[in-house]
Design a protein around this motif. Structure first.
Motif, PDB file in Angstrom:
ATOM      1  N   ASN A   9     -47.085 -64.647  40.111  1.00 25.33           N
ATOM      2  CA  ASN A   9     -48.252 -64.752  40.996  1.00 25.33           C
ATOM      3  C   ASN A   9     -48.321 -63.633  42.028  1.00 25.33           C
ATOM      4  O   ASN A   9     -49.069 -63.712  42.994  1.00 25.33           O
ATOM      5  CB  ASN A   9     -48.254 -66.113  41.697  1.00 25.33           C
ATOM      6  N   PHE A  10     -47.512 -62.584  41.852  1.00 24.97           N
ATOM      7  CA  PHE A  10     -47.488 -61.474  42.806  1.00 24.97           C
ATOM      8  C   PHE A  10     -48.743 -60.623  42.621  1.00 24.97           C
ATOM      9  O   PHE A  10     -49.036 -60.134  41.532  1.00 24.97           O
ATOM     10  CB  PHE A  10     -46.233 -60.624  42.589  1.00 24.97           C
ATOM     11  N   LYS A  11     -49.525 -60.452  43.702  1.00 26.62           N
ATOM     12  CA  LYS A  11     -50.773 -59.697  43.655  1.00 26.62           C
ATOM     13  C   LYS A  11     -50.521 -58.253  44.062  1.00 26.62           C
ATOM     14  O   LYS A  11     -49.954 -57.986  45.112  1.00 26.62           O
ATOM     15  CB  LYS A  11     -51.826 -60.318  44.578  1.00 26.62           C
ATOM     16  N   THR A  12     -50.933 -57.334  43.233  1.00 24.53           N
ATOM     17  CA  THR A  12     -50.763 -55.927  43.543  1.00 24.53           C
ATOM     18  C   THR A  12     -51.826 -55.103  42.840  1.00 24.53           C
ATOM     19  O   THR A  12     -52.327 -55.485  41.775  1.00 24.53           O
ATOM     20  CB  THR A  12     -49.369 -55.428  43.109  1.00 24.53           C
ATOM     21  N   GLN A  13     -52.205 -53.993  43.460  1.00 26.53           N
ATOM     22  CA  GLN A  13     -53.158 -53.069  42.862  1.00 26.53           C
ATOM     23  C   GLN A  13     -52.444 -52.025  42.015  1.00 26.53           C
ATOM     24  O   GLN A  13     -53.085 -51.199  41.378  1.00 26.53           O
ATOM     25  CB  GLN A  13     -53.967 -52.376  43.965  1.00 26.53           C
ATOM     26  N   GLU A  14     -51.137 -52.066  42.051  1.00 21.64           N
ATOM     27  CA  GLU A  14     -50.358 -51.080  41.309  1.00 21.64           C
ATOM     28  C   GLU A  14     -50.202 -51.520  39.855  1.00 21.64           C
ATOM     29  O   GLU A  14     -50.520 -52.646  39.484  1.00 21.64           O
ATOM     30  CB  GLU A  14     -48.987 -50.886  41.955  1.00 21.64           C
ATOM     31  N   SER A  15     -49.696 -50.608  39.044  1.00 21.67           N
ATOM     32  CA  SER A  15     -49.518 -50.873  37.624  1.00 21.67           C
ATOM     33  C   SER A  15     -48.064 -50.659  37.240  1.00 21.67           C
ATOM     34  O   SER A  15     -47.391 -49.781  37.788  1.00 21.67           O
ATOM     35  CB  SER A  15     -50.414 -49.941  36.796  1.00 21.67           C
ATOM     36  N   PHE A  16     -47.563 -51.466  36.306  1.00 16.11           N
ATOM     37  CA  PHE A  16     -46.219 -51.227  35.795  1.00 16.11           C
ATOM     38  C   PHE A  16     -46.121 -51.676  34.344  1.00 16.11           C
ATOM     39  O   PHE A  16     -46.838 -52.565  33.885  1.00 16.11           O
ATOM     40  CB  PHE A  16     -45.160 -51.929  36.647  1.00 16.11           C
ATOM     41  N   ILE A  17     -45.250 -51.001  33.624  1.00 19.04           N
ATOM     42  CA  ILE A  17     -44.904 -51.340  32.250  1.00 19.04           C
ATOM     43  C   ILE A  17     -43.394 -51.468  32.204  1.00 19.04           C
ATOM     44  O   ILE A  17     -42.678 -50.645  32.773  1.00 19.04           O
ATOM     45  CB  ILE A  17     -45.375 -50.271  31.238  1.00 19.04           C
TER      46      ILE A  17
ATOM     47  N   GLN B  24     -48.241 -53.281  19.151  1.00 17.99           N
ATOM     48  CA  GLN B  24     -49.492 -52.515  19.167  1.00 17.99           C
ATOM     49  C   GLN B  24     -50.155 -52.724  20.526  1.00 17.99           C
ATOM     50  O   GLN B  24     -50.588 -53.823  20.863  1.00 17.99           O
ATOM     51  CB  GLN B  24     -50.426 -53.007  18.061  1.00 17.99           C
ATOM     52  N   ILE B  25     -50.187 -51.661  21.348  1.00 17.87           N
ATOM     53  CA  ILE B  25     -50.737 -51.778  22.690  1.00 17.87           C
ATOM     54  C   ILE B  25     -51.177 -50.408  23.186  1.00 17.87           C
ATOM     55  O   ILE B  25     -50.535 -49.397  22.898  1.00 17.87           O
ATOM     56  CB  ILE B  25     -49.690 -52.383  23.655  1.00 17.87           C
ATOM     57  N   ASP B  26     -52.287 -50.371  23.904  1.00 24.50           N
ATOM     58  CA  ASP B  26     -52.812 -49.121  24.463  1.00 24.50           C
ATOM     59  C   ASP B  26     -52.368 -49.009  25.919  1.00 24.50           C
ATOM     60  O   ASP B  26     -52.932 -49.641  26.809  1.00 24.50           O
ATOM     61  CB  ASP B  26     -54.339 -49.111  24.363  1.00 24.50           C
ATOM     62  N   LEU B  27     -51.335 -48.200  26.157  1.00 18.19           N
ATOM     63  CA  LEU B  27     -50.811 -48.054  27.511  1.00 18.19           C
ATOM     64  C   LEU B  27     -51.603 -47.059  28.344  1.00 18.19           C
ATOM     65  O   LEU B  27     -51.396 -46.972  29.554  1.00 18.19           O
ATOM     66  CB  LEU B  27     -49.339 -47.619  27.462  1.00 18.19           C
ATOM     67  N   SER B  28     -52.500 -46.306  27.708  1.00 18.33           N
ATOM     68  CA  SER B  28     -53.278 -45.316  28.476  1.00 18.33           C
ATOM     69  C   SER B  28     -54.132 -45.989  29.540  1.00 18.33           C
ATOM     70  O   SER B  28     -54.448 -45.393  30.576  1.00 18.33           O
ATOM     71  CB  SER B  28     -54.161 -44.499  27.530  1.00 18.33           C
ATOM     72  N   LYS B  29     -54.480 -47.251  29.326  1.00 18.63           N
ATOM     73  CA  LYS B  29     -55.281 -47.984  30.312  1.00 18.63           C
ATOM     74  C   LYS B  29     -54.442 -48.400  31.522  1.00 18.63           C
ATOM     75  O   LYS B  29     -55.001 -48.753  32.564  1.00 18.63           O
ATOM     76  CB  LYS B  29     -55.890 -49.227  29.654  1.00 18.63           C
ATOM     77  N   GLU B  30     -53.111 -48.386  31.357  1.00 18.98           N
ATOM     78  CA  GLU B  30     -52.225 -48.813  32.440  1.00 18.98           C
ATOM     79  C   GLU B  30     -51.613 -47.641  33.195  1.00 18.98           C
ATOM     80  O   GLU B  30     -51.121 -47.809  34.308  1.00 18.98           O
ATOM     81  CB  GLU B  30     -51.092 -49.686  31.880  1.00 18.98           C
ATOM     82  N   PHE B  31     -51.650 -46.443  32.604  1.00 15.55           N
ATOM     83  CA  PHE B  31     -51.035 -45.285  33.235  1.00 15.55           C
ATOM     84  C   PHE B  31     -51.897 -44.734  34.357  1.00 15.55           C
ATOM     85  O   PHE B  31     -53.126 -44.645  34.243  1.00 15.55           O
ATOM     86  CB  PHE B  31     -50.799 -44.173  32.213  1.00 15.55           C
TER      87      PHE B  31
END
Length: 687
Positions: A131-139, A219-226
């Motif tokens: 439930n941690f809210k953040t505007q950042e992205s991580f993989i 199968q995942i598109d990480l370009s949307k998360e970078f």
């Protein structure tokens, strides 16, 4: 290798830039990583969590958590060209659980847009809670060792891919793949993401040879998360359990298509950093039409530049070769020292089943017993491979009455730190049911105590040369513990029965059930109940209960005198070895202390040096004792003889003993106003 006579980094950078169309970073512990939480450097590896301490309660805040990130951000997106980088990562890790409590949460390989956005809280491998809210992205690629159904975990031994939440996007059970994440063994991981096919692949294995098939394909598109720049590293936590999470031999690399697969072409070793600006300024391989004149001119310039480049490289290589030759001797010497002092860090103790232990010792047969102590019994055993081992079976009732569990202390110390040729090596362990067992290498010549004091079962004669080698071997081990180990270790129980001899009579110090581990930067030491063996304990340790390296030096000094004289620390008639040798020194008859079993077959000057070193190490004033390293130089004749007092030193303390009382350890006559104390270590009567 750093050469002071030329900036080698320039050459490597230059050649790298023209060789690999990619962005690579070296993840070198201690030089270019940022550590968070409990993470710390341990030699050539990084421990993300502290060693072994079980949380006292489910709500305990003592859980260990750490993160290690490459200090510079890595470029993953090129907004102008609208391209996304692919990447590959290879690293080795080991998770060593505390057998006295549940295992930790596990390790996560992490790519995050912000290095500082996550709080260092308990659990979840150091990743944000659901439930941690953040505007950042991580993989993250998680190596999860904690089963939590609320997070959708499939079991307590799985690998998963997480995107912006600790709830895995996809996961796989690796037990079925023959991998135990919390076995304590070193595991090597290969992670690859190809943006062209939007595919993440993960391989794992116990060797450095990459398996043919991945254990996980997502199968995942990480370009949307970078983001354009991201931070790369690792995170781990112990949660409500306890384990050491160790990372070593790791590197990360990005590249852009078109390019060959770097996982297949890259060689062993570390790559060097290529800056984002350089990576973006690639010359197109397509040649556009030009006028003939300028095109020929540019070709000539290119050939000329190539010639200049070749000449420059040859010159630089020549300069570097000269520097290498000059430093060759120093490098070889340092390499030999490192090899002599450590075994490979990949030698992680293996967890064994109780069935394997019972089979090795024939059901803990009394015929297999080779030693017994207050808290454990040692059996000679044989593993299925035919390797002989020493199986140390601990008594869980703790009949020794110690305040700490010797098994936990010894296991934590040996598994977490100690790698040295003069230390008995831990090979395995077992914690099953009511049994606590440590498995060590078997040393066929047994303990120094039995051989030195003419044990009835021994027919071995210890020559003077062998005795010298034994003393120097023990000194080497103590120097490593006190000065060279990642954290200073005080053994607290240095004595002849804890010194084992291999088939070539090389000494190996063992039994770390009383050991204390300290940060080298720590200046405060807590007082404890004095523990050890009578006759080997330093006076100040008996009085104040604070172990230091100088208390180990005292015990080492007793061993030195024991080896030189062949006498026990306390004879059957109550004679104290230390007092007896001091008396001979005062009367000018020190050489008469030499062991009569040697029958004069020794070097007189070497014998005198060893006896004088022994006396200097057992000086009642700890400030007058040498370090173990200094003692070795004297024994070898590389330093002058120690200055010993003409009379036996006096041990004194203040007559009013309160919490703030200090020792007054003097040599020579008794100081006015001080009461002489007869130290029970035992029956010592310095006067």
């Amino acid at each position: 290798m750093k050469l002071s006579c030329f900036p080698v980094w320039f050459l490597v950078f230059f050649l790298f830039h023209f060789t690999f169309p990619s962005h690579s970073v070296p993840l070198l512990p201690g030089t270019n990583v940022t550590l968070y939480g409990d993470a710390y450097i341990r030699g050539s590896s990084i421990s993300l969590t502290h060693e072994f301490s079980c949380p006292s309660s489910p709500s305990s805040s003592s859980s260990s958590m750490g993160r290690a990130l490459y200090v510079y951000p890595v470029r993953f997106l090129d907004p102008k060209a609208n391209t996304t980088a692919s990447f590959t990562c290879r690293f080795s890790f080991s998770i060593i659980p505390n057998p006295m409590c549940s295992s930790g949460d596990g390790i996560a390989f992490l790519i995050t847009s912000s290095a500082d956005s996550f709080s260092l809280h308990n659990g979840y491998m150091g990743l944000p809670e659901p439930n941690f809210k953040t505007q950042e992205s991580f993989i993250a690629v998680e190596f999860d060792t904690n089963y939590d159904p609320s997070l959708g975990d499939i079991n307590g031994n799985h690998i998963g891919v997480d995107v912006n939440t600790v709830l895995s996007f996809a996961s796989v059970d690796v037990v079925s793949k023959g991998i135990d994440l919390k076995s304590g063994r070193q595991i090597t991981v290969w992670i690859e993401y190809k943006d062209a096919v939007k595919l993440v692949k993960v391989w794992v294995g116990y060797t450095l040879v990459k398996p043919r098939d991945p254990v996980l394909v997502v199968q995942i598109d990480l370009s949307k998360e970078f983001y354009e720049y991201m931070h790369v590293g690792f995170s781990a936590s112990s949660g409500q359990g306890s384990a050491m999470h160790i990372i070593e031999n790791w590197r990360f690399r990005t590249w852009s298509y078109p390019a060959v697969n770097p996982v297949d072409t890259v060689e062993e070793g570390y790559c060097f950093l290529c800056s984002p600006e350089d990576s973006s300024n690639k010359t197109s391989p397509v040649d556009h039409p030009r006028k003939k004149g300028p095109r020929v001119h540019k070709m000539a310039l290119g050939l000329g530049g190539l010639a200049i480049l070749i000449v420059s490289v040859v010159s630089i290589v020549g300069i570097i070769s000269v520097c290498v030759i000059r430093k060759k001797r120093v490098i070889i010497r340092k390499r030999k020292e490192r090899e002599a002092c450590r075994v490979q860090t990949s030698r992680v103790p293996t967890r064994l089943s109780l069935t394997e232990i019972r089979a090795a010792t024939m059901g803990f047969s009394r015929n297999k017993i080779v030693g017994e102590g207050a808290s454990a019994t040692v059996y000679k055993g044989s593993l299925p491979s035919g390797v002989a081992v020493a199986v140390k079976r601990f008594d869980r009732t703790n009949r020794a009455g110690l305040s700490r569990n010797p098994f936990t202390t010894e296991f934590a110390t040996m598994a977490g730190y100690l790698r040295h040729k003069n230390l008995v090596q831990l090979q395995g362990w077992c914690c099953e049911g009511s049994e606590l067992v440590l498995v060590y290498e078997y040393l066929p010549n047994g303990s120094l105590d039995k051989l030195l004091h003419n044990d009835s079962t021994s027919t071995v004669y210890l020559s003077w040369g062998v005795r010298m080698n034994i003393v120097l071997g023990v000194a080497s081990a103590l120097t490593y513990l006190h000065e060279e180990c990642e954290r200073q270790i005080i053994h607290r129980d240095v004595k002849s029965c804890n010194i084992m001899l291999d088939d070539e009579f090389n000494a190996k110090l063992g039994d770390f059930g009383l050991a204390e581990v300290y940060d080298h930067r720590s200046v405060s030491r807590e007082a404890t109940i004095p523990a050890g063996t009578m006759g080997y304990l330093a006076p100040e340790y008996v009085y104040c209960g604070v172990p230091t390296e100088k208390t180990d030096v005292y015990s080492f000094g007793v061993v030195v005198l024991e080896v030189a004289t062949g006498r026990r620390p306390v004879d059957d008639d109550g004679t104290v070895l230390v007092d007896w040798v001091w008396d001979l020194w005062v009367s000018g008859k020190l050489i008469e202390a030499a062991d009569c079993m040697l029958a004069g077959r020794y070097n007189v000057s070497e014998m005198e040096r060893m006896l004088m070193v022994g006396l200097s190490c057992v000086h009642p004033n700890h400030e007058k004792r040498p370090t173990v390293k200094q003692a070795v130089r004297i024994i070898k004749g590389e330093a002058p003889l120690p200055l010993l007092p003409v009379r036996k030193p006096t041990v004194s303390i203040r007559s009013v003993m309160n919490a703030d009382s200090e020792e007054m350890l003097n040599s020579g006559d008794q100081s006015p106003g001080c009461d002489e104390v007869s130290w029970l270590t035992p029956k010592s009567h310095f006067s």
